[in-house]
Every structure is written in C-alpha cells, then in structure tokens.
Design an enzyme around this catalytic site. Structure first.
Site, mmCIF file in Angstrom:
data_model
loop_
_atom_site.group_PDB
_atom_site.id
_atom_site.type_symbol
_atom_site.label_atom_id
_atom_site.label_comp_id
_atom_site.label_asym_id
_atom_site.label_seq_id
_atom_site.Cartn_x
_atom_site.Cartn_y
_atom_site.Cartn_z
ATOM 1 N N TYR A 1 -1.827 -0.482 11.049
ATOM 2 C CA TYR A 1 -1.963 -1.156 9.748
ATOM 3 C C TYR A 1 -0.775 -0.871 8.839
ATOM 4 C CZ TYR A 1 -3.223 -1.419 4.808
ATOM 5 O OH TYR A 1 -3.193 -1.645 3.453
ATOM 6 N N LYS B 1 2.332 -3.328 7.267
ATOM 7 C CA LYS B 1 2.592 -3.486 5.832
ATOM 8 C C LYS B 1 4.023 -3.064 5.499
ATOM 9 C CE LYS B 1 0.324 -4.650 2.951
ATOM 10 N NZ LYS B 1 0.134 -6.009 2.385
ATOM 11 N N THR C 1 0.826 -1.207 0.000
ATOM 12 C CA THR C 1 0.000 0.000 0.000
ATOM 13 C C THR C 1 0.856 1.251 0.000
ATOM 14 O OG1 THR C 1 -1.568 1.270 1.360
ATOM 15 C CG2 THR C 1 -0.098 -0.204 2.530
ATOM 16 N N ASP C 2 0.298 2.343 -0.494
ATOM 17 C CA ASP C 2 1.020 3.615 -0.435
ATOM 18 C C ASP C 2 1.061 4.173 0.982
ATOM 19 O OD1 ASP C 2 -1.673 4.260 -0.234
ATOM 20 O OD2 ASP C 2 -1.651 5.800 -1.794
ATOM 21 N N GLU C 3 0.281 3.599 1.903
ATOM 22 C CA GLU C 3 0.262 4.118 3.270
ATOM 23 C C GLU C 3 1.572 3.881 4.015
ATOM 24 O OE1 GLU C 3 -3.345 3.657 5.567
ATOM 25 O OE2 GLU C 3 -4.446 3.109 3.766
#
Length: 355
Positions: A171, A175, A144-146
């Site tokens: 979260y 990741k 994810t870009d998060e």
C-alpha cells in the site's frame, strides 16, 4: 491579509489573500469514501458557491450513503473508475480543480493482494494528472504519512516534508509511487499541483475494516476486540474534519509544487486507544485478545505540521482526542444500519487472513 512562509531561517515569501485560488467547480475522487466524503461535506457546508462532482467507483469502501442528503444542485455523483481515461478527461475538462482521495488503502489487503493497489493508486493517479495537464486544471494529491516508513518508538523525531521516503508495505509503496508521479509531472510539464501527507484519520463514516471502527463495532456485537503484537505501535490521530479543512487551505492557498504534512499532535499507541474505547463503552480495559503481529507492521508515525500551520495559518479544531473518540463511538452506536451491511464480509476477510 498576508500569509508568510519561511525556510526555518526567516521569512522567504508571502501569499496574499487576494491571490488565493477560488474554484467554483471541483472534482473529488473517492468522494464516497471515508475522508473523501468528509471533504465533500466540508466544502458544501463551508463554501456555498462551490459545485462538487464526486467520482467514485463504489468499491466495498465507497458508500453513496456517505453523501446522501447533500443538495443535488451542488453535489453530483458519477460512478466510475479513475483509470477510465475517457471519463476522467470529460470530467476534468469542465472543472477548475481535482482533489484526489480515491485509493486502495488497507494495509492488510495490500499484503494479501497488491494488484488492485498498483492499478488504482499508480495508474489511476497517472490518468488524473494527465487529464489535469491537458486541461490546465489545478490538482491536489492526498497521500499518507506511511510513505515515510516508520520511526523508532523511543525516537523524539517526527516526519517533515524533508523526510526521505521509505515505504514498507505494498500500500505505502504505491502511494509513494503516485506522489513521485505528481512531482515529476509538476517539474516536467508544469502541472499545477500540491501534495499532502496526512496522519491516521478517525471519525464518522470510516469503514469497519479500520482499527478504531473495527474495535467499536466488535464491542457492540459482544466480540472481544483483537490487538496486533504488543499494542506498542504508535499512530498520530487526526479527526477527519481537521484533515478536510487542511486540504481546502492547501488547495486554495498552497504554493504550487509544494508538499504539506497534515497532523494534529495526536500520538497514541494502539493499546492505549483500544483501552480508551473499551472504557468509554463500559467495558474492562483489558477485555481484548492478542493476535500475531502483521508482516512489516510500522512501529510509529508522527507528523510535524509546522509548515502547514506557519505558511497557511491552519489549525486543528479537534484537539481533545478523548472527546473526539467518544463522539465517534456515539456515531457508530447510533448508525448501526450504516455499518452493519459491511461487517460480516469484513470479519470474514480478517478470518481468512488469520486475524
């Protein structure tokens, strides 16, 4: 056909089409989830010679109806946990590649209870890459870009493959941890792996806990939608079908050990998206309620997918967000039997979290 890749200062190498990886059997983890099932449908539709084994624990976010109707001779569902080393070993021993979508992914849930995120996102990834290392299987890691944190609202910059990691939630930190495991196994053990970090997906089959389907289904139910903070937070939206085509290109043509960012230049702030949904559904664009912002709410995400487009020739097909949003709304209106069973429990969780 030859694909060129560059470091921004000129062409530094090429990938020949005849060298592309052509798997015949793949394992897709989390293939009953939203973006995982989209990828399964994409492979079945576009790659008739490929057999897909879906490994899914069928948590609340996994729904076997997402892959219902696909040909049984090409798609097999195995219900199991990616942390089950014996099961993972057996499946990976008979496959050419693993595409890893399975994850705990909802930020609000990670804030309320981080433990499942550590188990699935970190230990699960470790289990998979160990099996791929043992059996020599190709591995693609969907992230994810998060993991990059966020950008200022007035910052013209976008995330690139060189952006430092700065996760801000349980979260995104799990990741980020899993991404680092893949990189370490690639360098230390020669794992044949690639990583992709994608922006926010939308489209059919997305769980009703997520922003767009929650707003749509609330409106269907006659409930005023809720918006965090001032609604200024910006997300970079991409249709899940475009995500799927990009992952396939990376799996089959990407350079080993490389990371590719997937995005479709779909930046919109949350209040704009909500107003678009309300107007598309015949409601006043101001017919929503404000709620307190969540802790650590990232301000803006934006993806620069230049590397993916330049090296692998990928392009998004769904570039009209308004049209994609309308099609998504129409799908939820027509498929109430799919989302209705999860709606009550989802709203109960939000209510318990004060949202």
């Amino acid at each position: 056909m030859t694909l060129a890749f560059s470091n921004g200062k000129g062409v530094i190498g090429t990938v020949d089409a005849q060298d592309a990886f052509e798997p015949e059997r793949i394992v897709v983890t989390g293939g009953c989830g939203f973006i995982g099932s989209s990828f399964v449908h994409h492979v079945v539709r576009e790659r008739p010679g490929v057999h897909v084994t879906v490994l899914d624990k069928l948590t609340y976010a996994g729904n076997p109806d997402n892959i219902a109707g696909l040909p049984s001779d090409r798609v097999e569902l195995v219900v199991g946990d990616i942390c089950d080393a014996a099961l993972v070993d057996r499946l990976v021993s008979g496959t050419d590649a693993v595409v890893h979508y399975a994850a705990e992914s909802h930020n609000d849930n990670s804030i309320a209870d981080p433990s499942p995120f550590l188990k699935t996102n970190v230990e699960g990834t470790y289990t998979l890459i160990e099996a791929c290392r043992k059996h020599g299987a190709r591995y693609h890691h969907v992230s994810t870009d998060e993991v990059y944190g966020d950008l200022a609202l007035d910052d013209p910059a976008k995330f690139t493959e060189e952006t430092p990691y700065h996760p801000s939630s349980p979260y995104s930190s799990t990741k980020a941890s899993s991404d680092m495991l893949v990189r370490a196994w690639t360098r230390t053990y020669g794992l044949r792996a690639t990583i992709s970090n994608c922006s926010n997906n939308y489209g059919p089959y997305q769980h009703v806990e997520k922003f767009i389907p929650r707003q749509i289904t609330n409106i269907i139910d006659g409930v005023r939608p809720k918006l965090y903070g001032k609604g200024e937070n910006v997300r970079d939206w991409i249709h899940t079908e475009d995500h799927s085509s990009a992952v396939w290109d990376i799996l089959t043509k990407g350079r080993m050990g490389e990371t590719y960012l997937i995005g479709a230049d779909g930046e919109k702030d949350n209040i704009t998206v909500l107003r678009m949904i309300l107007e598309a559904m015949g409601r006043d664009p101001e017919d929503f309620d404000w709620v307190a912002d969540r802790p650590g709410h990232d301000r803006r995400y934006a993806i620069d997918s230049t590397k993916l487009q330049r090296e692998l020739g990928w392009r998004p097909a769904h570039t009209d967000f308004a049209e994609g949003l309308k099609q998504t709304i129409d799908w939820y209106v027509a498929n109430e039997s799919w989302w209705r069973p999860a709606k009550e429990a989802t709203e109960a969780r939000y209510k318990a979290q004060g949202q």
